[in-house]
Design a protein around this motif. Structure first.
Motif, PDB file in Angstrom:
ATOM      1  N   GLU A   1       0.715  -1.290   0.011  1.00 62.84           N
ATOM      2  CA  GLU A   1       0.106  -0.053  -0.109  1.00 62.84           C
ATOM      3  C   GLU A   1       0.826   1.444  -0.126  1.00 62.84           C
ATOM      4  O   GLU A   1       0.480   2.161  -0.733  1.00 62.84           O
ATOM      5  CB  GLU A   1      -0.960   0.084   1.328  1.00 62.84           C
ATOM      6  N   HIS A   2       1.930   1.228   0.840  1.00 63.61           N
ATOM      7  CA  HIS A   2       2.931   2.558   1.083  1.00 63.61           C
ATOM      8  C   HIS A   2       3.526   2.531  -0.231  1.00 63.61           C
ATOM      9  O   HIS A   2       3.545   3.806  -0.732  1.00 63.61           O
ATOM     10  CB  HIS A   2       3.728   2.407   1.902  1.00 63.61           C
ATOM     11  N   PHE A   3       3.959   1.560  -0.877  1.00 67.32           N
ATOM     12  CA  PHE A   3       4.907   1.825  -2.159  1.00 67.32           C
ATOM     13  C   PHE A   3       3.917   2.157  -3.213  1.00 67.32           C
ATOM     14  O   PHE A   3       4.368   2.888  -4.308  1.00 67.32           O
ATOM     15  CB  PHE A   3       5.496   0.508  -2.506  1.00 67.32           C
TER      16      PHE A   3
ATOM     17  N   HIS B   1       1.484   4.437  -3.006  1.00 68.70           N
ATOM     18  CA  HIS B   1       1.015   5.916  -2.751  1.00 68.70           C
ATOM     19  C   HIS B   1       2.264   6.582  -2.845  1.00 68.70           C
ATOM     20  O   HIS B   1       2.388   7.613  -3.516  1.00 68.70           O
ATOM     21  CB  HIS B   1       0.322   6.001  -1.680  1.00 68.70           C
ATOM     22  N   TYR B   2       3.303   6.015  -2.388  1.00 67.01           N
ATOM     23  CA  TYR B   2       4.586   6.858  -2.145  1.00 67.01           C
ATOM     24  C   TYR B   2       5.689   6.455  -3.034  1.00 67.01           C
ATOM     25  O   TYR B   2       6.785   7.468  -3.038  1.00 67.01           O
ATOM     26  CB  TYR B   2       4.948   6.942  -0.633  1.00 67.01           C
ATOM     27  N   GLY B   3       5.767   5.049  -3.390  1.00 69.66           N
ATOM     28  CA  GLY B   3       6.830   4.664  -4.416  1.00 69.66           C
ATOM     29  C   GLY B   3       7.878   3.972  -3.290  1.00 69.66           C
ATOM     30  O   GLY B   3       7.917   4.320  -2.143  1.00 69.66           O
ATOM     31  N   TYR B   4       8.342   3.096  -3.870  1.00 77.25           N
ATOM     32  CA  TYR B   4       9.433   2.171  -3.282  1.00 77.25           C
ATOM     33  C   TYR B   4      10.749   2.992  -2.925  1.00 77.25           C
ATOM     34  O   TYR B   4      11.009   2.806  -1.471  1.00 77.25           O
ATOM     35  CB  TYR B   4      10.096   0.884  -4.369  1.00 77.25           C
ATOM     36  N   GLU B   5      11.295   3.812  -3.458  1.00 77.38           N
ATOM     37  CA  GLU B   5      12.313   4.664  -3.043  1.00 77.38           C
ATOM     38  C   GLU B   5      12.087   5.432  -1.788  1.00 77.38           C
ATOM     39  O   GLU B   5      12.958   5.714  -1.076  1.00 77.38           O
ATOM     40  CB  GLU B   5      13.002   5.383  -4.359  1.00 77.38           C
ATOM     41  N   LYS B   6      10.980   6.180  -1.989  1.00 80.19           N
ATOM     42  CA  LYS B   6      10.642   7.168  -0.651  1.00 80.19           C
ATOM     43  C   LYS B   6      10.078   6.576   0.195  1.00 80.19           C
ATOM     44  O   LYS B   6       9.846   7.316   1.544  1.00 80.19           O
ATOM     45  CB  LYS B   6       9.640   8.103  -1.616  1.00 80.19           C
ATOM     46  N   THR B   7       9.756   5.492   0.444  1.00 78.50           N
ATOM     47  CA  THR B   7       9.044   4.595   1.617  1.00 78.50           C
ATOM     48  C   THR B   7      10.217   4.039   2.431  1.00 78.50           C
ATOM     49  O   THR B   7      11.028   3.512   1.870  1.00 78.50           O
ATOM     50  CB  THR B   7       8.164   3.579   1.359  1.00 78.50           C
ATOM     51  N   THR B   8      10.212   4.293   3.570  1.00 75.94           N
ATOM     52  CA  THR B   8      11.100   3.716   4.560  1.00 75.94           C
ATOM     53  C   THR B   8      10.471   2.653   5.520  1.00 75.94           C
ATOM     54  O   THR B   8       9.431   2.593   5.774  1.00 75.94           O
ATOM     55  CB  THR B   8      12.016   4.786   5.711  1.00 75.94           C
ATOM     56  N   VAL B   9      11.414   1.912   6.046  1.00 77.45           N
ATOM     57  CA  VAL B   9      11.057   0.783   7.131  1.00 77.45           C
ATOM     58  C   VAL B   9      10.310   1.728   8.269  1.00 77.45           C
ATOM     59  O   VAL B   9       9.446   1.011   8.872  1.00 77.45           O
ATOM     60  CB  VAL B   9      12.177   0.186   7.787  1.00 77.45           C
ATOM     61  N   SER B  10      10.809   2.683   8.578  1.00 77.99           N
ATOM     62  CA  SER B  10      10.087   3.568   9.582  1.00 77.99           C
ATOM     63  C   SER B  10       8.816   3.769   9.390  1.00 77.99           C
ATOM     64  O   SER B  10       7.716   4.049  10.238  1.00 77.99           O
ATOM     65  CB  SER B  10      10.974   4.739   9.890  1.00 77.99           C
ATOM     66  N   ASP B  11       8.435   4.207   8.123  1.00 70.20           N
ATOM     67  CA  ASP B  11       7.164   4.623   7.703  1.00 70.20           C
ATOM     68  C   ASP B  11       6.205   3.248   7.831  1.00 70.20           C
ATOM     69  O   ASP B  11       5.059   3.537   8.112  1.00 70.20           O
ATOM     70  CB  ASP B  11       7.181   4.774   6.098  1.00 70.20           C
ATOM     71  N   LEU B  12       6.885   2.090   7.155  1.00 66.30           N
ATOM     72  CA  LEU B  12       6.073   0.787   7.344  1.00 66.30           C
ATOM     73  C   LEU B  12       5.582   0.661   8.861  1.00 66.30           C
ATOM     74  O   LEU B  12       4.513   0.337   9.038  1.00 66.30           O
ATOM     75  CB  LEU B  12       6.590  -0.043   6.885  1.00 66.30           C
ATOM     76  N   ALA B  13       6.714   0.804   9.744  1.00 67.42           N
ATOM     77  CA  ALA B  13       6.359   0.627  10.968  1.00 67.42           C
ATOM     78  C   ALA B  13       5.277   1.303  11.811  1.00 67.42           C
ATOM     79  O   ALA B  13       4.362   0.789  12.393  1.00 67.42           O
ATOM     80  CB  ALA B  13       7.778   0.853  11.837  1.00 67.42           C
TER      81      ALA B  13
END
Length: 205
Positions: free
Chosen positions: A29-31, A33-45
């Motif tokens: 879902e995050h990828f 909306h925001y793209g793989y490169e811009k998403t961090t593990v912190s965002d997922l957490a």
């Protein structure tokens, strides 16, 4: 043929753990909306409500999560190709369908979501494990078709099978590899029929 690839994707924790599915779903879902490169593990957490350290119990890195998503997409393409090939009676038609369905499935999955396409591009550019496995399986299908065609007399038998397999795969690769496909989009409609016809003429006994 290429050497069999057996090294696993870098995941941790129990293989059947529900948390892994939650992480992958949130990452997808995050990828998107925001793209793989811009998403961090912190965002997922934050999205899941877990700590970053907890996510690392299940995945070694963001790439490991991306590998799972990429593998799922590539498995869908492979399944479509395999189903189409198995429904054909003779080797020449199997090869034609492999070209046609392979291009159609790749276009649909890789261009349906431009953000998720970034994962496929990163995977192809970085030669991720999921991509190497996919390439190996596609080449395996080509080999099977060649061997069947030789048994039925539809294909010539002089060229070494591994050489013919790699040559056919290299013809198909611009329409299966996401990094190359984006540069061949204008030819995608005509390419399957034209390229498969050329290959089949070269395989005539």
């Amino acid at each position: 043929m290429t050497k069999s690839i057996t090294s696993p994707v870098s995941v941790r924790g129990p293989a059947d753990h529900d948390v892994r599915d939650q992480i992958v779903a949130a990452a997808t879902e995050h990828f998107s909306h925001y793209g793989y490169e811009k998403t961090t593990v912190s965002d997922l957490a934050k999205a899941i409500g877990f700590s970053k350290a907890y996510i690392y119990k299940f995945f070694q890195s963001k790439q490991a999560i991306g590998e799972v998503i990429c593998a799922h997409c590539l498995n869908q393409i492979e399944t479509e190709i395999r189903t189409a090939v198995e429904d054909a009676e003779r080797a020449p038609e199997k090869l034609r369908r492999m070209f046609s369905v392979g291009v159609q499935a790749s276009l649909r999955l890789f261009f349906r979501d431009r953000k998720l396409y970034e994962i496929a591009s990163s995977a192809a550019g970085g030669r991720w494990h999921a991509v190497l496995v996919y390439e190996e399986r596609i080449q395996g299908m080509i080999t099977d078709i060649l061997q069947e065609g030789r048994r039925t007399g539809d294909f010539e038998r002089k060229t070494p099978v591994d050489e013919a397999t790699m040559a056919i795969y290299l013809v198909m690769r611009p329409y299966l590899d996401p990094l190359l496909l984006q540069h061949n989009f204008d030819y995608a409609d005509a390419a399957p029929a034209q390229l498969s016809s050329l290959v089949l003429r070269s395989l005539s006994p």
